[in-house]
Design an enzyme around this catalytic site. Structure first.
Site, short mmCIF file in Angstrom:
data_model
loop_
_atom_site.label_atom_id
_atom_site.label_comp_id
_atom_site.label_asym_id
_atom_site.label_seq_id
_atom_site.Cartn_x
_atom_site.Cartn_y
_atom_site.Cartn_z
N ASP A 86 0.82 -1.20 0.00
CA ASP A 86 0.00 0.00 0.00
C ASP A 86 0.86 1.26 0.00
OD1 ASP A 86 -2.18 -1.66 0.05
OD2 ASP A 86 -2.50 -1.48 2.22
N GLY A 87 2.06 1.17 0.56
CA GLY A 87 2.94 2.33 0.61
C GLY A 87 3.33 2.84 -0.77
N ASN A 92 -4.36 9.17 2.44
CA ASN A 92 -4.88 8.43 3.58
C ASN A 92 -5.35 9.34 4.71
OD1 ASN A 92 -4.95 5.77 2.85
ND2 ASN A 92 -3.28 5.10 4.16
N ASP A 133 -4.06 11.94 22.83
CA ASP A 133 -2.81 11.74 22.10
C ASP A 133 -2.81 12.46 20.75
OD1 ASP A 133 -1.76 10.29 24.11
OD2 ASP A 133 -1.88 8.33 23.13
N ALA A 190 -7.29 2.16 7.77
CA ALA A 190 -5.90 2.17 8.22
C ALA A 190 -5.82 2.66 9.67
CB ALA A 190 -5.07 3.04 7.27
N TYR A 191 -5.14 3.78 9.90
CA TYR A 191 -4.95 4.29 11.25
C TYR A 191 -6.28 4.62 11.91
CZ TYR A 191 -2.30 6.82 14.90
OH TYR A 191 -1.75 7.23 16.08
#
Length: 441
Positions: A183-184, A282, A312, A324-325
């Protein structure tokens, strides 16, 4: 730029004889046949052509997302559906077409991965010798000793056009992109194009492969099908991010990025503000960095303060970045065809702070709270990480330039298959049914 061939000049599309399939962005003018970029003139557009320019866009008060530019690189465009209702097109009807046959291709290979050397060589030989295409490769890829010392690959390597990231502009020279890796590689391809992005064909040769639907075993037939056109497309929306930093003293910024996205070796300013722009596929992540204190940042939506993030940090993501994240931080997974922006807190210091989804047409602004104890840090698709101080601001909205990702089947089937194969979505042992008892007579 080091090139072995002359520059390719983008040409304008010729209007076909049949009026069924058109792409308004391929014409000389923005408005034709009573429509503007596929929408009726009478409707309010979120992004419409600015006066006197077809390349500038202005945002109105509409909460719809900006109309995406449906030309991808010099020659590719999306095959328009004549039965489109309003400006929403059925994802299954999104197809790729070419106004002229593609001649140049950018091959992006994952760096420092020996397993990709053989697929990379096979693909480049097929593109140059069989299809007679101009292949662009990043210079650092060819510096790999396994490629540089391969004498059999030498004749093919001499035909390559090379470039360097942040120094050479190839945006008007690439017809489509092929990614080899995970994916990168797709995120990296997005970062190379600050404006219109050519169609991207991604092969799954990495670890996860959520965004890479193609297998490399039958790459010849798959690449040929894309070159011939009429392949399925999914338009992955990107975020347009503007970072404004206050200049507190005379300083020299190495490899600073100017407002137009181009890089200057030395950017020196004494007064005023430093403005940097990014196109993000993303997510934008604002976090507390190395500080042990909670982050304390204010989030504005269309100029109105909606909340203060104490925790955070916060994730602002596209639907493409939702699995993703954002999903790891507790957000929902959204199909890339949904026009939306996701706001997800990272470990918030409040049990009621849940992730939310806002329309794609809004503009978000993130700033340090006046009483914040520490600074914050921001990154864009995991890159270009930098510190945010008091007085700095981060403005985020949906970009007019999506990333056209070529599908293996169609946008819906590919997405659910990725959920099942990569994330094992809803995988569990099935419940046993009741045994059927025989009736007693």
């Amino acid at each position: 730029m080091e090139m072995n061939r002359d520059k390719l000049c983008p040409s304008k599309a010729e209007v076909g004889s049949e009026p069924v399939y058109h792409c308004s962005a391929c014409q000389d003018e923005e408005e034709w046949s009573g429509t503007s970029r596929g929408r009726a003139k009478s409707r309010s557009l979120s992004a419409s052509p600015a006066l006197g320019s077809t390349k500038e866009f202005r945002r109105t008060r509409s909460l719809h997302g900006p109309c995406p530019v449906t030309t991808f690189g010099p020659k590719a465009c999306m095959l328009q559906n004549p039965k489109t209702i309003m400006h929403i097109q059925d994802p299954a009807s999104q197809r790729l077409t070419w106004n002229k046959p593609p001649k140049s291709v950018l091959v992006i290979k994952k760096i420092r991965d020996a397993s990709l050397l053989q697929p990379f060589k096979e693909l480049c030989v097929y593109l140059t010798e069989v299809n007679n295409m101009i292949v662009y490769v990043e210079k650092k890829v060819l510096e790999d000793p396994a490629i540089a010392n391969d004498e059999n690959f030498g004749p093919v390597k001499k035909k390559f056009c090379t470039f360097r990231e942040d120094y050479d502009d190839i945006s008007n020279q690439i017809d489509f992109i092929i990614c080899l890796g995970g994916d990168g590689t797709l995120l990296y391809a997005s970062s190379l194009f600050q404006g219109s992005v050519p169609p991207v064909m991604a092969f799954h040769l990495g670890s996860l492969g959520f965004l890479t639907p193609f297998n490399f075993e039958n790459f010849q037939s798959q690449v040929t099908q894309v070159i011939e056109g009429n392949a399925a497309l999914v338009l992955r929306s990107r975020l347009k991010v503007k970072v404004v930093k206050e200049h507190r003293e005379k300083m020299t910024v190495q490899n600073g990025i100017e407002e137009n996205g181009m890089v200057s070796a030395n950017l020196e300013k004494e007064v005023g503000k430093q403005v940097m722009q990014y196109q993000v596929l993303n997510e934008v992540v604002v976090d507390r960095g190395p500080s042990s204190y909670l982050s304390n940042v204010d989030v504005f939506l269309d100029g109105h303060l909606i909340t203060t993030v104490q925790g955070d940090g916060v994730i602002v993501s596209t639907p493409t970045g939702s699995p993703a994240y954002a999903a790891a931080a507790g957000a929902s997974m959204i199909h890339p065809n949904v026009p939306a922006i996701m706001i997800t807190p990272i470990c918030p210091h409040s049990l009621s702070f849940r992730p939310i989804v806002v329309p794609a047409g809004v503009e978000l602004k993130i700033m340090l709270s006046p009483d914040a104890r520490n600074t914050a840090w921001v990154s864009f698709d995991g890159r270009k990480r930098q510190e945010i101080c008091h007085g700095d601001s981060i403005s985020i909205t949906t970009s007019c330039y999506p990333l056209p990702s070529i599908c293996f089947r169609d946008p819906v089937s590919d997405w659910f298959e990725s959920l099942a194969e990569c994330l094992h979505w809803n995988v569990r042992k099935k419940q046993n049914n009741f045994a059927v008892e025989e009736e007693e007579f």
